[in-house]
Structures are given as structure tokens and as C-alpha cells.
Enzyme design. Structure first.
Site, PDB file in Angstrom:
ATOM      1  N   ARG A 132     -13.823  13.335   8.342  1.00 64.01           N
ATOM      2  CA  ARG A 132     -14.571  13.690   7.127  1.00 64.01           C
ATOM      3  C   ARG A 132     -16.045  13.868   7.450  1.00 64.01           C
ATOM      4  O   ARG A 132     -16.606  13.111   8.249  1.00 64.01           O
ATOM      5  CB  ARG A 132     -14.427  12.590   6.067  1.00 64.01           C
ATOM      6  N   GLY A 152     -11.409  -0.379  12.458  1.00 60.40           N
ATOM      7  CA  GLY A 152     -11.033   0.051  13.818  1.00 60.40           C
ATOM      8  C   GLY A 152     -12.185   0.214  14.789  1.00 60.40           C
ATOM      9  O   GLY A 152     -12.206  -0.390  15.860  1.00 60.40           O
ATOM     10  N   ASN A 169     -11.377   5.110  10.858  1.00 57.61           N
ATOM     11  CA  ASN A 169     -11.251   6.561  10.792  1.00 57.61           C
ATOM     12  C   ASN A 169     -11.972   7.065   9.541  1.00 57.61           C
ATOM     13  O   ASN A 169     -12.700   8.040   9.574  1.00 57.61           O
ATOM     14  CB  ASN A 169      -9.769   6.956  10.800  1.00 57.61           C
ATOM     15  N   GLU A 187      -7.507  -6.330   4.510  1.00 57.36           N
ATOM     16  CA  GLU A 187      -7.365  -5.894   3.123  1.00 57.36           C
ATOM     17  C   GLU A 187      -6.064  -6.414   2.510  1.00 57.36           C
ATOM     18  O   GLU A 187      -6.011  -6.756   1.333  1.00 57.36           O
ATOM     19  CB  GLU A 187      -7.413  -4.362   3.055  1.00 57.36           C
ATOM     20  N   ASN A 230       0.876  -1.168   0.000  1.00 61.69           N
ATOM     21  CA  ASN A 230       0.000   0.000   0.000  1.00 61.69           C
ATOM     22  C   ASN A 230       0.915   1.219   0.000  1.00 61.69           C
ATOM     23  O   ASN A 230       1.462   1.592   1.032  1.00 61.69           O
ATOM     24  CB  ASN A 230      -0.884  -0.029   1.258  1.00 61.69           C
ATOM     25  N   GLY A 260     -15.517  -0.531  14.174  1.00 64.85           N
ATOM     26  CA  GLY A 260     -16.418  -1.694  14.077  1.00 64.85           C
ATOM     27  C   GLY A 260     -15.898  -2.911  14.821  1.00 64.85           C
ATOM     28  O   GLY A 260     -16.660  -3.691  15.385  1.00 64.85           O
ATOM     29  N   ARG A 318      -2.250  -2.088  -3.713  1.00 65.61           N
ATOM     30  CA  ARG A 318      -3.561  -1.481  -3.467  1.00 65.61           C
ATOM     31  C   ARG A 318      -3.665  -0.190  -4.283  1.00 65.61           C
ATOM     32  O   ARG A 318      -2.809   0.698  -4.150  1.00 65.61           O
ATOM     33  CB  ARG A 318      -3.702  -1.148  -1.982  1.00 65.61           C
ATOM     34  N   LEU A 375     -12.743   7.600  18.244  1.00 59.90           N
ATOM     35  CA  LEU A 375     -13.965   7.237  18.968  1.00 59.90           C
ATOM     36  C   LEU A 375     -13.688   6.765  20.400  1.00 59.90           C
ATOM     37  O   LEU A 375     -14.553   6.847  21.266  1.00 59.90           O
ATOM     38  CB  LEU A 375     -14.750   6.181  18.185  1.00 59.90           C
ATOM     39  N   HIS A 386     -13.157   1.329  -0.260  1.00 64.42           N
ATOM     40  CA  HIS A 386     -13.060   0.222   0.708  1.00 64.42           C
ATOM     41  C   HIS A 386     -13.535  -1.088   0.097  1.00 64.42           C
ATOM     42  O   HIS A 386     -13.909  -2.018   0.819  1.00 64.42           O
ATOM     43  CB  HIS A 386     -13.919   0.470   1.976  1.00 64.42           C
TER      44      HIS A 386
HETATM   45  P1  AMP Z   1      -8.967   2.382  11.305  1.00 57.61           P
HETATM   46  O1  AMP Z   1      -9.041   3.583  10.404  1.00 57.61           O
HETATM   47  O2  AMP Z   1      -9.726   1.219  10.775  1.00 57.61           O
HETATM   48  O3  AMP Z   1      -7.580   2.055  11.715  1.00 57.61           O
HETATM   49  O4  AMP Z   1      -9.742   2.796  12.653  1.00 57.61           O
HETATM   50  C1  AMP Z   1      -9.252   3.784  13.514  1.00 57.61           C
HETATM   51  C2  AMP Z   1     -10.240   4.023  14.618  1.00 57.61           C
HETATM   52  O5  AMP Z   1     -10.572   2.772  15.274  1.00 57.61           O
HETATM   53  C3  AMP Z   1      -9.701   4.883  15.735  1.00 57.61           C
HETATM   54  O6  AMP Z   1      -9.937   6.217  15.448  1.00 57.61           O
HETATM   55  C4  AMP Z   1     -10.472   4.406  16.949  1.00 57.61           C
HETATM   56  O7  AMP Z   1     -11.617   5.207  17.102  1.00 57.61           O
HETATM   57  C5  AMP Z   1     -10.895   3.012  16.629  1.00 57.61           C
HETATM   58  N1  AMP Z   1     -10.179   2.015  17.453  1.00 57.61           N
HETATM   59  C6  AMP Z   1      -9.041   1.404  17.140  1.00 57.61           C
HETATM   60  N2  AMP Z   1      -8.654   0.564  18.138  1.00 57.61           N
HETATM   61  C7  AMP Z   1      -9.598   0.660  19.104  1.00 57.61           C
HETATM   62  C8  AMP Z   1      -9.789   0.030  20.380  1.00 57.61           C
HETATM   63  N3  AMP Z   1      -8.920  -0.836  20.863  1.00 57.61           N
HETATM   64  N4  AMP Z   1     -10.899   0.378  21.082  1.00 57.61           N
HETATM   65  C9  AMP Z   1     -11.803   1.251  20.600  1.00 57.61           C
HETATM   66  N5  AMP Z   1     -11.665   1.868  19.397  1.00 57.61           N
HETATM   67  C10 AMP Z   1     -10.586   1.582  18.669  1.00 57.61           C
END
Ligand code: AMP
Length: 393
Positions: free
Chosen positions: A236, A326, A206, A379, A7, A328, A88, A279, A177
Site C-alpha cells: 500500500r 512482522g 505488511n 491481537e 478473524n 517491527g 475481529r 522487507l 490496528h
Molecule cells: P505481518 O503483516 O505483521 O505478518 O508482517 C509481515 C512482514 O513481516 C513480512 O513482509 C516481513 O517483511 C516481516 N517479517 C516477518 N518475519 C520476519 C523475520 N523473521 N525477519 C524479518 N522480517 C520478517
């Protein structure tokens, strides 16, 4: 057989080296600040992580260093062990509805469509050209984030705007995605042991998008011409009335691209909460009584529920809902609140089962009208699987 998933961005290159015999990860890592001062790489393998600051003037140099390190660390014995490289690519517009072997024509296409993804496609192209230079005889495959969504019907992907904006300039919904939604679809196929299912896949990280899938194919998805559309995300906005752009240009004395930058980087959860795009922070701030955090979280949940409800109707009922990425995979509170807001559809969450992070599990109770699952996305593995198909040919 070893396959690398790549990536690449404008100044970075992420890699995962898989043993495709059992789909295990042999090593992974990140090369950052390529072409800048302070370039640095990190490689994880065997439960260890090494990191080094080293000059990397170009992506080609980064790839050369990567391969040298894989050999020096005895992660590979010879470059011949690498049988394929998967890249990717964020945007393939309507030219690519599946992964393809890299050829001169594909390289030219990715360059030609860069206006559709100016922040992503040029970086990915650098990665392709670098590997081509360093490993010229190894087959390479492009895996497009938009490809999975190419099964949408015109009624779905067209915007209600002058038709020639689409026919002349390609303005339509593309969706993103796709590699993640495709991976989740393949997991659900294994889980249900059939292909004729209706799935709502919620990739919420995110960035985030919701996808309606019927019989393994995308029917609709929440992102649009760019990844700015759809649900509310970390930074966003998701869907907004486009008239706010000229209005804000005047009020804030900014140009269109500055306002777009704000919609991409200073909006969403961060924009409304004025405290964080993460979150985890937001849920904590809500517990401490932060009202803006509460507003941001409620709006975030609401937007996701709106899309799930819309796709429930579109699909004419749903066999399974999946949370991934993240938020979910990890955010117990957000998942619970989404499911509770969907209770009018007969969805019931099992609070104990939901108290889980990062592993595949059913989080709905046995009497829920629709089973709800957490399935961690992968992915990189999806890219490696698609690459393997071409290597095996
Ligand atoms: P991603 O873009 O898929 O890497 O997701 C990032 C987001 O996932 C972060 O901003 C967090 O809000 C959430 N996240 C990641 N790890 C955790 C965790 N262990 N507990 C709760 N939320 C998480």
C-alpha cells in the site's frame, strides 16, 4: 475457561482457542477457500499441524467442521467448554468505541456500515452468523479495529474537506490496528506499572500504522478513512496526493477502483522496489546493491520516522516507543535505521540488544533519551480478553 478468537474474511476463517486461565493457546488454525473449489483447513495443536482438503460450502460448514475436529482431536471434550467467541471486526465507524456483545442490533450495524469496509466487514459478518447458528447459546463479542481510535478529537479525525462530506457521508479518519495498539498499550502499562505515559506504538507489518497514545488513549494514528492512508506499507502506498488518481485514470486508461487497487496492492515497498513487498527480501536485495530496493527501504524508513517525529511533537515528548508486528518484531535493519534517523531526539540504539527477533526486549541503550522496545503483538489474545470480560459479567 476456553475462549475462541475469530478473524473471518470473505472466504477464510482464522481461529485461536485460548485457555484463559493462563492465556495459553490450546489450538489455532486457518480455514481457507470457503465456498470455493479446493477448500482446505489446517489446525495446530500440541506442536503438531494437521491439514485436510474438505468441501466447505459456507462459513457455517467451516465452523461445524472446526468444532467437530476440536472434539475428534480431543482438544475439547464437549462444546460446553467453549464459553465465549470473540470476533475481529475491522470497521465499527463512530458507532462503536469499545467491544460489544453480539446482538441483532450489532449484526444490523455491521451490515449497514459495510460500505466503509467492503473487503472486511461482510466476511466478518459471515463468521458471526455461522457461529450463531452452530453455537447459539454461547456469548459472542465483536472487537473493532477502529474502537481504540475513537478517542481522537475532531481536530484530529476530521479532514480539511467540505464539512458535510463528514456529516452526510461519514468521511473522516477512523484508524485501524486498534486491537494491536490497545494490546501494546496494556503491555506498556504492565512494563511501566502506571497509566500516565506517552507512547508511540509502531505496528509495522505488511500493513502498518503508527499510533500516538497518551494516558492509555489514542490521540492520533496514521491510517485514515481506510487502511490505505499513513506510512508506506508492503503493497500500500500510504499517504499520496489524491490528484494522482484522475491523472492516472486518464494515462493508464483505468477506472478509479482499478487505480485504488494499484495503490492498495501494487504500491508501497513492492511498487517502488519492483521486486518484493517483504522487507526481508528488500534488506537482502539492498545488501546485493539493488538500487530500487534501497530506494524502497529508505522511503519506508523515512515515512515511519516522519510519523514518529510528528507524534513526538503532538504528544509533547514521549516516554516510550514500541515496535511490533512482522517487521517491527523481526527486522533488525529497519529498526536500527529508524532509531538512527531519530538520533536528533536523543534516541540511541543498542546494536546488540537490537539483534533480536520476536521477543520483548529494550533495544535502546541506557543513555537513550527515550526507551525503545520490541513487544510482540497479540491481537487474538486481546480479542479473547475483551470477550472474557463479557463472559464474566
Ligand atoms: P505481518 O503483516 O505483521 O505478518 O508482517 C509481515 C512482514 O513481516 C513480512 O513482509 C516481513 O517483511 C516481516 N517479517 C516477518 N518475519 C520476519 C523475520 N523473521 N525477519 C524479518 N522480517 C520478517
Amino acid at each position: 475457561m476456553k475462549i475462541i478468537s475469530i478473524n473471518a474474511g470473505s472466504s477464510s476463517l482464522k481461529f485461536t482457542l485460548f485457555n484463559m486461565d493462563d492465556e495459553s493457546v490450546i489450538a489455532s488454525g486457518l480455514f481457507e477457500r470457503i465456498g470455493m473449489d479446493g477448500s482446505i483447513y489446517s489446525i495446530k495443536y500440541n506442536g503438531e499441524k494437521i491439514s485436510e482438503e474438505i468441501a466447505m460450502e459456507s462459513h457455517t460448514m467451516a465452523v461445524q467442521i472446526l468444532l467437530d475436529k476440536l472434539s475428534a482431536l480431543s482438544i475439547i471434550q464437549s462444546l460446553d467448554e467453549i464459553k465465549g467467541v470473540g470476533h475481529r471486526i475491522v470497521q465499527g465507524v463512530d458507532r462503536y468505541f469499545e467491544s460489544v456483545l453480539v446482538t441483532d442490533k450489532v449484526i444490523q450495524d455491521i451490515d449497514e456500515i459495510k460500505d466503509f469496509a467492503p473487503l472486511h466487514n461482510p466476511g466478518a459478518l459471515k463468521g458471526i452468523l455461522a457461529f450463531r447458528e452452530v453455537l447459539p447459546d454461547v456469548p459472542m463479542v465483536c472487537v473493532f479495529d477502529t474502537a481504540f481510535h475513537q478517542t481522537m478529537e475532531p481536530e484530529t479525525y476530521l479532514y480539511p474537506i467540505p464539512y458535510h462530506w463528514y456529516s452526510d457521508y461519514g468521511v473522516r479518519k477512523y484508524g485501524f490496528h486498534g486491537t494491536s495498539h490497545k494490546y501494546i498499550t496494556s503491555c506498556v502499562k504492565d512494563l511501566l506499572n502506571r497509566e500516565d505515559f506517552k507512547l508511540i506504538s509502531c505496528h509495522i507489518g505488511n500493513g502498518g500504522s503508527i499510533c500516538a497514545i497518551k494516558n492509555m488513549k489514542c490521540v492520533d494514528t496514521s491510517m485514515g478513512f481506510t487502511p490505505l492512508a499513513g506510512i508506506m506499507m508492503g503493497t500500500r502506498s500510504g499517504d499520496v496526493d489524491p490528484s494522482i488518481i484522475p491523472y492516472l485514470m486518464e494515462k493508464e486508461g483505468k477506472n478509479a477502483s482499478e487505480i485504488l487497487d494499484d495503490l492498495n496492492k501494487a504500491s508501497g515497498v513492492l511498487g517502488l522496489s519492483e521486486c518484493s513487498n517483504d522487507l526481508r527480501d528488500i534488506v537482502k536485495a539492498c545488501e546485493e546493491g539493488n538500487e530500487k530496493a534501497l530506494l524502497a527501504k529508505n522511503k519506508y524508513v523515512r515515512r515511519i520516522v516522519d510519523y514518529i517525529a510528528q507524534y513526538y511533537v503532538l504528544l509533547g515528548g514521549v516516554d516510550i516507543i514500541v515496535f511490533t508486528a512482522g517487521v517491527g518484531e523481526n527486522n533488525v535493519t529497519v529498526r536500527r535505521e529508524i532509531c538512527e534517523k531519530l538520533s536528533c531526539l536523543g534516541i540511541k540504539i543498542d546494536l546488540d540488544a537490537n539483534n533480536v527477533r520476536g521477543k520483548e526486549i529494550m533495544i535502546s541503550s541506557p543513555d537513550s533519551s527515550i526507551p525503545v522496545y520490541v513487544i510482540p503483538t497479540d491481537e487474538e489474545l486481546m480479542i479473547a480478553r475483551d470477550t472474557l470480560k463479557f463472559v464474566n459479567r
